[in-house]
Scaffold this motif. Structure first.
Motif, PDB file in Angstrom:
ATOM      1  N   ALA B  70       0.829  -1.200   0.000  1.00 41.41           N
ATOM      2  CA  ALA B  70       0.000   0.000   0.000  1.00 41.41           C
ATOM      3  C   ALA B  70       0.866   1.253   0.000  1.00 41.41           C
ATOM      4  N   LEU B  71       1.902   1.245   0.833  1.00 40.32           N
ATOM      5  CA  LEU B  71       2.791   2.415   0.881  1.00 40.32           C
ATOM      6  C   LEU B  71       3.468   2.647  -0.460  1.00 40.32           C
ATOM      7  N   ALA B  72       3.920   1.563  -1.073  1.00 48.01           N
ATOM      8  CA  ALA B  72       4.598   1.711  -2.363  1.00 48.01           C
ATOM      9  C   ALA B  72       3.640   2.284  -3.392  1.00 48.01           C
ATOM     10  N   GLY B  73       2.397   1.824  -3.363  1.00 49.14           N
ATOM     11  CA  GLY B  73       1.400   2.364  -4.280  1.00 49.14           C
ATOM     12  C   GLY B  73       1.199   3.851  -4.050  1.00 49.14           C
ATOM     13  N   GLY B 187      12.282   2.841  12.935  1.00 52.18           N
ATOM     14  CA  GLY B 187      11.139   3.225  13.761  1.00 52.18           C
ATOM     15  C   GLY B 187      10.047   3.916  12.974  1.00 52.18           C
ATOM     16  N   LYS B 188       9.002   4.309  13.703  1.00 51.53           N
ATOM     17  CA  LYS B 188       7.837   4.873  13.009  1.00 51.53           C
ATOM     18  C   LYS B 188       8.115   6.263  12.455  1.00 51.53           C
ATOM     19  N   TRP B 189       8.967   7.032  13.151  1.00 52.13           N
ATOM     20  CA  TRP B 189       9.312   8.353  12.631  1.00 52.13           C
ATOM     21  C   TRP B 189      10.081   8.240  11.334  1.00 52.13           C
ATOM     22  N   THR B 190      11.027   7.321  11.343  1.00 48.61           N
ATOM     23  CA  THR B 190      11.798   7.129  10.112  1.00 48.61           C
ATOM     24  C   THR B 190      10.868   6.736   8.976  1.00 48.61           C
ATOM     25  N   LEU B 191       9.948   5.813   9.277  1.00 52.09           N
ATOM     26  CA  LEU B 191       9.027   5.360   8.236  1.00 52.09           C
ATOM     27  C   LEU B 191       8.231   6.526   7.672  1.00 52.09           C
ATOM     28  N   MET B 192       7.645   7.319   8.579  1.00 50.47           N
ATOM     29  CA  MET B 192       6.767   8.394   8.148  1.00 50.47           C
ATOM     30  C   MET B 192       7.537   9.413   7.317  1.00 50.47           C
ATOM     31  N   ILE B 193       8.660   9.851   7.881  1.00 50.89           N
ATOM     32  CA  ILE B 193       9.428  10.892   7.204  1.00 50.89           C
ATOM     33  C   ILE B 193      10.034  10.371   5.907  1.00 50.89           C
ATOM     34  N   LYS B 194      10.495   9.114   5.954  1.00 51.45           N
ATOM     35  CA  LYS B 194      11.120   8.590   4.732  1.00 51.45           C
ATOM     36  C   LYS B 194      10.086   8.498   3.609  1.00 51.45           C
ATOM     37  N   THR B 195       8.878   8.057   3.951  1.00 49.27           N
ATOM     38  CA  THR B 195       7.844   7.944   2.926  1.00 49.27           C
ATOM     39  C   THR B 195       7.561   9.302   2.294  1.00 49.27           C
ATOM     40  N   PRO B 213      15.344   3.138  -1.202  1.00 52.75           N
ATOM     41  CA  PRO B 213      14.578   3.574  -0.038  1.00 52.75           C
ATOM     42  C   PRO B 213      13.313   2.745   0.204  1.00 52.75           C
ATOM     43  N   LEU B 214      12.729   2.180  -0.851  1.00 52.72           N
ATOM     44  CA  LEU B 214      11.555   1.335  -0.634  1.00 52.72           C
ATOM     45  C   LEU B 214      11.904   0.117   0.219  1.00 52.72           C
ATOM     46  N   VAL B 215      13.124  -0.373   0.062  1.00 53.74           N
ATOM     47  CA  VAL B 215      13.567  -1.478   0.913  1.00 53.74           C
ATOM     48  C   VAL B 215      13.594  -1.014   2.371  1.00 53.74           C
ATOM     49  N   HIS B 216      14.091   0.188   2.575  1.00 53.21           N
ATOM     50  CA  HIS B 216      14.117   0.741   3.925  1.00 53.21           C
ATOM     51  C   HIS B 216      12.696   0.909   4.463  1.00 53.21           C
ATOM     52  N   VAL B 217      11.817   1.440   3.620  1.00 54.81           N
ATOM     53  CA  VAL B 217      10.419   1.620   4.039  1.00 54.81           C
ATOM     54  C   VAL B 217       9.806   0.277   4.423  1.00 54.81           C
ATOM     55  N   ALA B 218      10.033  -0.737   3.579  1.00 55.48           N
ATOM     56  CA  ALA B 218       9.463  -2.054   3.875  1.00 55.48           C
ATOM     57  C   ALA B 218      10.023  -2.612   5.177  1.00 55.48           C
ATOM     58  N   CYS B 219      11.320  -2.393   5.416  1.00 54.80           N
ATOM     59  CA  CYS B 219      11.924  -2.885   6.648  1.00 54.80           C
ATOM     60  C   CYS B 219      11.348  -2.152   7.854  1.00 54.80           C
ATOM     61  N   CYS B 220      11.082  -0.849   7.714  1.00 48.70           N
ATOM     62  CA  CYS B 220      10.429  -0.115   8.803  1.00 48.70           C
ATOM     63  C   CYS B 220       9.065  -0.736   9.100  1.00 48.70           C
ATOM     64  N   CYS B 221       8.306  -1.018   8.043  1.00 54.85           N
ATOM     65  CA  CYS B 221       6.999  -1.661   8.232  1.00 54.85           C
ATOM     66  C   CYS B 221       7.183  -2.961   9.006  1.00 54.85           C
ATOM     67  N   VAL B 251      12.034  -4.919  -2.521  1.00 52.10           N
ATOM     68  CA  VAL B 251      12.444  -5.068  -3.915  1.00 52.10           C
ATOM     69  C   VAL B 251      11.280  -5.567  -4.766  1.00 52.10           C
ATOM     70  N   SER B 252      10.460  -6.411  -4.150  1.00 53.03           N
ATOM     71  CA  SER B 252       9.312  -6.942  -4.875  1.00 53.03           C
ATOM     72  C   SER B 252       8.404  -5.819  -5.359  1.00 53.03           C
ATOM     73  N   VAL B 253       8.127  -4.834  -4.499  1.00 53.88           N
ATOM     74  CA  VAL B 253       7.261  -3.739  -4.929  1.00 53.88           C
ATOM     75  C   VAL B 253       8.024  -2.730  -5.780  1.00 53.88           C
ATOM     76  N   ALA B 254       9.342  -2.629  -5.560  1.00 54.34           N
ATOM     77  CA  ALA B 254      10.101  -1.651  -6.334  1.00 54.34           C
ATOM     78  C   ALA B 254      10.190  -2.058  -7.797  1.00 54.34           C
ATOM     79  N   PHE B 255      10.357  -3.355  -8.052  1.00 56.17           N
ATOM     80  CA  PHE B 255      10.545  -3.809  -9.426  1.00 56.17           C
ATOM     81  C   PHE B 255       9.448  -4.743  -9.894  1.00 56.17           C
ATOM     82  N   GLY B 256       8.442  -4.974  -9.072  1.00 57.89           N
ATOM     83  CA  GLY B 256       7.416  -5.937  -9.456  1.00 57.89           C
ATOM     84  C   GLY B 256       7.989  -7.314  -9.658  1.00 57.89           C
ATOM     85  N   ALA B 257       9.000  -7.657  -8.854  1.00 61.59           N
ATOM     86  CA  ALA B 257       9.715  -8.915  -9.038  1.00 61.59           C
ATOM     87  C   ALA B 257       9.779  -9.673  -7.717  1.00 61.59           C
ATOM     88  N   PRO B 258       8.747 -10.463  -7.400  1.00 62.32           N
ATOM     89  CA  PRO B 258       8.773 -11.156  -6.106  1.00 62.32           C
ATOM     90  C   PRO B 258       9.926 -12.149  -5.968  1.00 62.32           C
TER      91      PRO B 258
END
Lengths: 727, 727
Positions: B70-73, B187-195, B213-221, B251-258
């Motif tokens: 959802a975030l990636a979208g 953490g949640k701040w990193t997630l929010m601000i990074k997004t 950065p999407l990898v970072h976002v996913a790891c925060c999630c 990476v799966s959401v970044a490149f559509g490659a699960p």
């Protein structure tokens, strides 16, 4: 007296049915690498050697890929030809198979592309006609005779030349990759006989596949080609890296799925799989796939018979039947494993095992007799799977749809769901049900016979029939072929407990990313259901049945025992046999070797302190003493053996001492007696140890070997600890 | 007095910037699991708990997949809208992006689908026309202003709320996954601000991508969702399993490659990747991909903008340009890493680092000023890649082909090689060359600024331009898009040194198995060339630059040093600080803690014998003594501390003793002083140790920590050993 500073031939090698020491092997390889790297700075020749050494791994991978791809192509072509030979011959040329024969003929029509004047069934050749009961009986008879001939040849060749060529080979390869030595298992005889008998076994119509044995064939290629390169010939750990890649190659050519093959090797068979191996496996798998494709054994520029492309999307509600298929697959997998293991145990323990040839002939006869009347069992299993996977288009030429062509109803029920299903569809379903029951039962007794036999194809066939059967007239399936495929994945998953690799293999067979979800749902359900009914996959079950010392890396050891509960000697046993670093004579050591059967001895400072110095392998000790007695002057029974760095001055009349520090492992692994067994098991798995010494407050207390751990695990799982056979 | 038998809160946890002990964490988890399994037999409630515990991992994966998808979208949609905002607005609704705006308009023609009356450029809105130099300048100005605004917002938000949100995050995630603690990084701040800042940074037109950065976002999630489940919240090792899967999701959401995502996690970022994680990662990656697809951010039911399908086969001779592209990619990768690291080092050491906001603004201004005049740099980088990957059909609507539509020659040179190339093709090539130089230079200074910035897209853009440029008029390319893709893979490979995962990601972008070979040839060449020029990938280089204690698992340690050369204390140092098991008072231990800064102390039988009993962590010791002083009556400075199993009877007047056996690790790892360092490094890597004790003939001699090993490795590689900063 310093002769022993040179390496003694044989020191550091392993005996048959023994476990290798991964740490030592890898360390040896790093030493070798270091030496080459140091030398490479000295001269151009050495630099060239160093470069060729670095690329030898890639060259080896290329060769393995080419060889395995070529062999797989040969097997495919011969098996197709011989399978068709059971039904008839091509008059244009005996070497043409049925499809090829009719493809070349001008008189073949599109509607009946299976019929052409050049292809003669046996009845046509012998009695001149293909109609009437007599011709049918004649064809039947020839079918059974050829089947018996092929299977007889297969089992005889296996018995006479290469007993290791039987079965699928995957349990043994898993064991070998985990660091066990089985000499000859991957040798040239095994390769040759397995290749030939695999063709024979598949052609005989037995309910078995060539996919598992292809992994064995590829591993044989890998092992044989290792002999070309010193780096791999001499080092058991390096060789296993090649074998891991070869396993990936096997699956790659079996299913035309290079990525799936690599993941299969990673997930299912490999033990030590560094990233370098991942990349090389991928390379080898691709080379093999492209070699096979350039051979083009099926004439469709695909690597497998049952490649399909689906186009219509699936509906979310269809997940329910997919999950139900998963449950079916799980139940079947668990049932199959139990039944097959019970049957194999019976073969091992009763008189049944004494007549392998007879067994194969009886099973072949039963298979052939029951298979001929039903057109779905008469055709080869991969053809059956191919037909089931394919959706029927209006102009489809596959037999399942041809059958329906007569009444145009079968097609309509599949492709155009509005039209009513005709009676022929019910006949087809009825025949498929019979085929399902037949395949389910006959596979149980077939897998494990003394012929090469794979499980993938029969399991997939069972699942494919079940899946296609779900789409019986009345059910609202969008893509019946997809159901067959999901069912195949579910059954294969239930039997082998593969997960990611299975989904990826199936994905590579279809080509659409969106079909991953159904496949995944079914595989996941199937694994959960099967795991709930019985924890082991078929390969683990066979490993356990054969008593191989395989330390499963997937299973968590969850009991709360400590190292001191597992180590030898137990509390009531005599103390541990140790060698002191400077206090024992050759005679004493020899008698210690003769009295015990341990494969190694700890070396301590003194019996009183029990402070650990190192560990010495029995084999190395025996070889070194023998060698010293032969070649080193003055070494007699009274000579003292020293493991210390410096030999203390000897009394004037004493015989010359024997210095053996060189063969001692100065860095034996130790754990404390309070270490939890789960940690010990973890260390053994991750580092690939053979043995580990146990200390308490710095004193040597005992030893734990891999076998001790396996026995302990068997005991904790309420199994017979003596089922573990080897060292 | 037995209060301490209960666990003291805080014992067994870690401080910030410390390394976790994998063995202890995994053992803790097994204990927890065992407890639940034992309890589950007692009551139905406990059984339910046990089942929910078993499935919590899957539930967590599902949630991570949904959230990250959802975030990636959201990021995709907002970034597209804001990127277009730099050029103009949609009058139908401000929230429509350019394509969406014109798609909804009736007046859009197929030929010029980019032009529609509802979409107004800023010049049209302000001066009323889009023609003439004044309008051009106005558009130019607005473009630069928006870019500056976006980047200013991005850098300010990062600076004010979440400094950890800058960069790609992959070096830090690698370090965290290897067992390092960086509190707040996920953490949640990193997630929010990074997004938020990721959207801003991408929209500002800087030469950066959102994939890293999407990898970072996913790891925060993943990390945040871990807090929902005790199993994962409390256990650092279990949490890292989730993070590994989350990296795959990214990476799966970044490149559509699960599948590529899972392999990326396995190959590039993960440290401990058991098979269970493989399967779960795959599940999470699929869930995320399908969540993203149902959001459908690009309106083409694909997960990425640059998905392509090639149909024409490639010729074997084309391998030569593919390999040449690989060489280019390798050289560029090595150059980029050096230049970028040099620039980042300058930022760290000079005054440049004190003005991060100014730096970002200057780079944005330069980027925007140079990018606007060239249509290939004005568009967003992923659009550029998408255009370069696509082959031009006759009716193609992408800008690269539209451009040629005017003279019909560009098309002909690509799709129909017989026709001559027109002058417009040369203009396009000239513009692309300028774009190439521009991207190559600006990316070096962009990556590492204090905004979220990924490397994948700029690297791919460089490679894609180079690849497409190869197919300049005159060259005989069958599929120019394939060249662009191979070039992109080569450059990305040169920078990141990814191998299998890169090929699989690219394969999932194309869909044809046959294009794997060109991709593989280029990736392999690129990696070899880049490795020859500089051994580290960009992530490793950044890890080293930042001094993180990361023990690379790919690199072989090949020096012939022994454990005794590395251990502390060195020969000239004072002896090792140890605690005796029964001889020290609280005061003595406290002064030992105060005097030293070691993170743990070995416990020995006595100073004379130096026989090892166990190991106690400094943090646990401090917490326990503090706790005992507060809560346990009579514990004073003179109290004796006992680590023995049974406390010996105390003299009548002495203060009550303090029993601390519970916090001691009874199974510390030991190696002998003669163990080769390559083996020690191997043990540290495979088991994930924090420290290891060194013994000689059963006596404790010293200690080796992870930091000692890293320092030693740095020293051996002629680097500054003090560059390793943390514990």
């Amino acid at each position: 007296m310093d002769l022993l500073d040179e390496p003694v031939p044989g020191v550091g090698t392993y005996e048959d049915f023994n476990t290798i020491d991964w740490v030592r092997e890898k360390s040896k390889d790093r030493d070798r690498h270091r030496e080459i790297a140091t030398k490479s700075k000295e001269s151009t020749l050495a630099l060239m050697k160093s470069i060729s050494d670095a690329f030898s791994g890639w060259l080896l991978m290329l060769l393995v890929g080419l060889m395995a791809g070529a062999l797989a192509g040969g097997i495919d072509i011969s098996a197709r030809w011989m399978t068709d030979l059971k039904e008839g011959v091509c008059l244009n040329g005996l070497w043409f198979n049925h499809e090829h024969c009719c493809w070349n003929s001008n008189k073949t029509t599109f509607q009946e592309r299976d019929k052409c004047p050049n292809w003669k069934s046996w009845a046509e050749l012998i009695v001149g006609t293909n109609d009437g009961p007599f011709a049918y009986i004649m064809n039947y008879l020839m079918y059974v005779c050829w089947a018996l001939l092929f299977s007889f040849l297969a089992v005889s060749l296996v018995r006479a030349f290469a007993p290791y060529a039987c079965g699928s080979g995957i349990p043994e390869i898993k064991t070998i990759l985990s660091g066990f030595i089985i000499r000859g298992y991957l040798g040239k005889w095994t390769l040759m006989i397995k290749t030939i008998t695999l063709v024979l076994a598949v052609s005989s119509g037995l309910s078995l596949g060539k996919e598992g044995p292809l992994v064995h064939v590829a591993c044989c290629c890998g092992n044989i080609l290792c002999h070309l390169f010193t780096k791999y010939r001499r080092n058991e750990a390096k060789r296993r890296e090649v074998l891991s890649a070869a396993a990936a190659v096997g699956v790659s050519v079996a299913f035309g799925a290079p990525i799936g093959g690599v993941l299969f090797s990673l997930e299912e068979v490999s033990y030590y799989f560094p990233l370098k191996t991942l990349w090389r496996s991928f390379f080898a798998a691709l080379v093999a796939a492209f070699t096979l494709r350039s051979i083009n054994p099926f004439g469709n520029s695909r690597l497998v018979l049952f490649y399909v492309e689906f186009h219509s999307p699936w509906h979310l509600l269809e997940l329910i039947p997919f999950i139900l298929l998963g449950i079916f697959g799980g139940i079947w997998g668990a049932f199959f494993i139990r039944a097959n293991i019970a049957w194999c145990r019976r073969r091992k323990t009763t008189r049944l095992g004494h007549y392998p040839v007879l067994e194969v002939l009886v099973v072949t006869a039963v298979t052939a007799l029951l298979a001929f009347p039903n057109s779905y069992t008469r055709m080869s299993t991969s053809e059956l799977i191919s037909e089931l996977f394919n959706d029927c288009g209006l102009l489809d030429s596959s037999q399942l749809c041809n059958y329906a062509n007569v009444s145009v109803t079968k097609i309509s029920s599949d492709a155009l769901p509005d039209r009513p299903a005709g009676p022929d569809v019910y006949t087809a379903m009825w025949q498929l049900s019979l085929a399902l029951v037949f395949k389910m039962l006959i596979t149980v007794v077939t897998f494990g016979m003394k012929v090469p036999s794979g499980l993938f194809i029969p399991s997939m066939a069972v699942g494919a029939i079940a899946g296609r059967g779900w789409c019986s007239p009345g059910a609202d399936c969008i893509t019946p072929g997809l159901y067959a495929m999901v069912g195949a994945a579910a059954c294969l998953g239930g039997v082998t407990r593969m997960t990611v690799s299975l989904v990826v293999i199936m994905f590579e067979l279809t080509g659409g990313l969106e079909y991953i979800v159904p496949l995944m749902a079914a595989t996941m359900t199937s694994k959960w259901v099967a795991d709930a009914l019985g924890r082991e996959g078929i390969y683990e079950a066979h490993i356990r049945l054969n008593g191989y010392p395989f330390l499963e890396s997937k299973e968590e050891f969850s009991h709360k025992t400590l190292a001191m509960d597992v180590m030898r000697p137990r509390r009531s046993d005599p103390p541990l046999s140790v060698i002191t670093q400077d206090g024992m004579s050759v005679e004493e050591v020899e008698s210690l070797i003769a009295e015990t059967s341990y494969s190694g001895f700890p070396v301590v400072v003194s019996h009183e302190s029990q402070r650990l110095v190192g560990f010495v392998q029995r084999r190395d000790l025996v070889i070194s003493i023998e060698n010293a007695r032969k070649r080193q002057e003055g070494v007699v029974s009274a000579s003292r053996i020293f493991f210390t760095e410096y030999t203390p001055p000897q009394p004037p009349n004493s015989p010359p001492p024997l210095k053996l520090r060189g063969i001692m492992d100065l860095s034996p692994f130790t754990v404390t007696d309070h270490t939890a067994m789960d940690i010990v098991v973890d260390i053994f798995r991750k580092l690939g140890l053979r043995q580990c010494l146990v200390t308490h407050n710095g004193r040597l207390l005992g030893i734990i070997t891999k076998k001790d751990i396996l026995k302990h695990m068997a005991q904790m799982a309420n199994r017979d600890p003596d089922s573990i056979l080897f060292n």
